[in-house]
Design an enzyme around this catalytic site. Structure first.
Site, PDB file in Angstrom:
ATOM      1  N   TYR A 168       9.439   9.832   2.364  1.00  0.00           N
ATOM      2  CA  TYR A 168       8.103   9.313   2.674  1.00  0.00           C
ATOM      3  C   TYR A 168       8.127   7.781   2.735  1.00  0.00           C
ATOM      4  CZ  TYR A 168       3.290   7.853   2.246  1.00  0.00           C
ATOM      5  OH  TYR A 168       2.090   7.215   2.465  1.00  0.00           O
ATOM      6  N   ARG A 212       2.037   0.295  -8.530  1.00  0.00           N
ATOM      7  CA  ARG A 212       0.907  -0.574  -8.890  1.00  0.00           C
ATOM      8  C   ARG A 212      -0.440   0.064  -8.546  1.00  0.00           C
ATOM      9  NH1 ARG A 212       0.451  -5.133  -4.784  1.00  0.00           N
ATOM     10  NH2 ARG A 212      -0.457  -3.346  -3.701  1.00  0.00           N
ATOM     11  N   ARG A 225      -5.149  10.520  -3.258  1.00  0.00           N
ATOM     12  CA  ARG A 225      -3.879  10.425  -2.539  1.00  0.00           C
ATOM     13  C   ARG A 225      -2.772  10.367  -3.586  1.00  0.00           C
ATOM     14  NH1 ARG A 225      -4.180   5.205  -0.152  1.00  0.00           N
ATOM     15  NH2 ARG A 225      -2.675   5.733   1.436  1.00  0.00           N
ATOM     16  N   PHE A 285      10.380 -15.665   5.063  1.00  0.00           N
ATOM     17  CA  PHE A 285       9.495 -14.565   5.428  1.00  0.00           C
ATOM     18  C   PHE A 285       9.897 -13.279   4.698  1.00  0.00           C
ATOM     19  CE2 PHE A 285       8.831 -10.863   8.199  1.00  0.00           C
ATOM     20  CZ  PHE A 285       7.454 -10.894   8.347  1.00  0.00           C
TER      21      PHE A 285
END
Length: 413
Positions: A168, A212, A225, A285
């Site tokens: 997933y 978290r 969920r 980044f």
């Protein structure tokens, strides 16, 4: 800016916070004039200020490609996240989403707040997407197609095993890592990274978010969920939602530590990936979110508050990470500091203590052997001098004057 209490406790946050505030203002002024690009960048800043800030340092061509990549996947994720959409409606949209990005007229009403705006006015994103170079378009289309199919699969499938969990996370985040590596390569600024390392970059971030966001996800309306794998949580409770009950606090923390220990397995791959990057802008980044992830895991570990409310890094510490992350040496230093913080919280009686310590010691060994730990500012141990209260008050007065001046200037312009 951060809360007053946090700033008074950590006065050394003030300068990085001020720099971050000014950088955000500067980034917001760089929004392109074309209506479709203005929409994309304005919305990007609204849904993720930190991402919108970090992306600004990239060259225009790559920056535009990554902006659109982010918004396309954000839209795809909005469809997946909206639990009010019937499965028989949602699945076909997820599977066909890679074709919708070529259609300037396509939109779909779902989501809330800024995400609803994104979905209602998706034609702006499609218009911008069609202006990208073909190499960028192909990379975005490929990842969107694979991610949509993976999301559709898990709409009808529970996350039972750890293998399911990894699969997933691969679909919703590992593929983002693969896509970014393809975009970096298409820009001719980087060699193409391996799928394995790119996948780990995504999994480390996604698993951190899943850990978290336990409470937010389990309390989702109209339907919760669940992303924590049954193979892990069933060792501690009968139902995943039982973890938030006060009588299960000990078991909940043990389960949490098990989840964090699982996430730590990706740290070495992440360091390997980042150490191979050549462009300073691409490096920053990639590196800033990874440092934020290890910092967040350090805060979450052994922390019952994950099941009671929101656990996240204070804004001042986030500002420090953004300000200080410039080279691979900075990454080694940050990973070492946060792994030390996490290691100090490991209870020897925890069922996964040995495994957690082993993974932390392995990454600390890599950081030590890099030779980068001798001269650095620590995120965990105070390395800056303490300031007295008079200096703090004076600084706030100066800060207020600066912001008043900037606000007046902005109104005049």
């Amino acid at each position: 800016m951060g809360s007053l209490g946090a700033i008074l406790t950590h006065p050394d946050d003030i300068y990085p916070l001020l720099k971050l505030k000014m950088a955000v203002r500067h980034a917001e002024k760089q929004i392109p004039p074309e209506p479709h690009w203005a929409f994309c960048y304005t919305l990007l800043h609204k849904v993720s200020r930190s991402f919108g800030l970090v992306i600004q340092q990239l060259g225009t061509e790559l920056r535009n490609a990554i902006c659109i990549f982010y918004l396309v996947l954000r839209a795809l994720d909005t469809v997946e996240d909206d639990t009010s959409i019937p499965t028989d409606v949602k699945v076909p949209i997820l599977i066909a989403f890679h074709r919708h990005i070529y259609d300037r007229d396509w939109h779909f009403a779902c989501g809330t707040k800024d995400y609803k705006v994104l979905m209602d006015q998706f034609h702006h994103v499609s218009t911008a997407f069609l202006e990208l170079e073909r190499g960028y378009q192909e990379a975005i289309e490929d990842i969107t197609k694979r991610m949509g199919a993976g999301m559709a699969k898990f709409i009808c499938k529970e996350v039972e095993t750890i293998d399911d969990y990894d699969e997933y996370c691969h679909y919703v985040a590992g593929l983002v890592g693969l896509g970014l590596s393809k975009l970096f390569h298409a820009s001719k600024l980087e060699d193409l990274a391996s799928d394995e390392l790119s996948n780990s970059m995504g999994l480390f971030l996604q698993k951190t978010n899943i850990i978290r966001d336990y409470l937010e996800d389990i309390n989702e309306i109209p339907k919760s969920r669940m992303f924590w794998p049954r193979e892990i949580w069933s060792k501690y409770v009968n139902k995943l939602e039982d973890l938030k009950e006060e009588e299960n606090s000990i078991k909940a923390v043990q389960c949490l530590n098990d989840m964090v220990t699982n996430a730590l397995i990706h740290m070495e791959d992440c360091l390997k990936y980042m150490s191979a990057l050549q462009s300073p802008a691409i490096f920053r980044f990639c590196a800033i979110p990874q440092i934020m992830a290890i910092g967040t895991l350090a805060l979450c570990y052994n922390n019952i508050e994950v099941f009671r409310g929101v656990v996240k890094m204070r804004r001042g510490l986030t500002a420090k990470v953004i300000d200080r992350t410039k080279t691979m040496s900075d990454v080694y230093g940050a990973f070492f500091d946060f792994s030390c913080m996490l290691k100090s919280k490991v209870d020897k009686n925890d069922p996964n203590a040995t495994k957690a310590l082993s993974r932390l010691e392995a990454v600390q060994k890599i950081c030590r052997e890099s030779g980068a730990l001798t001269k650095r500012k620590s995120y965990v141990i105070r390395s800056e001098p303490r300031y007295n209260s008079a200096l703090i008050v004076a600084f706030f007065i100066i800060l207020s004057i600066i912001f008043a001046y900037l606000s007046a200037n902005r109104q005049n312009n």
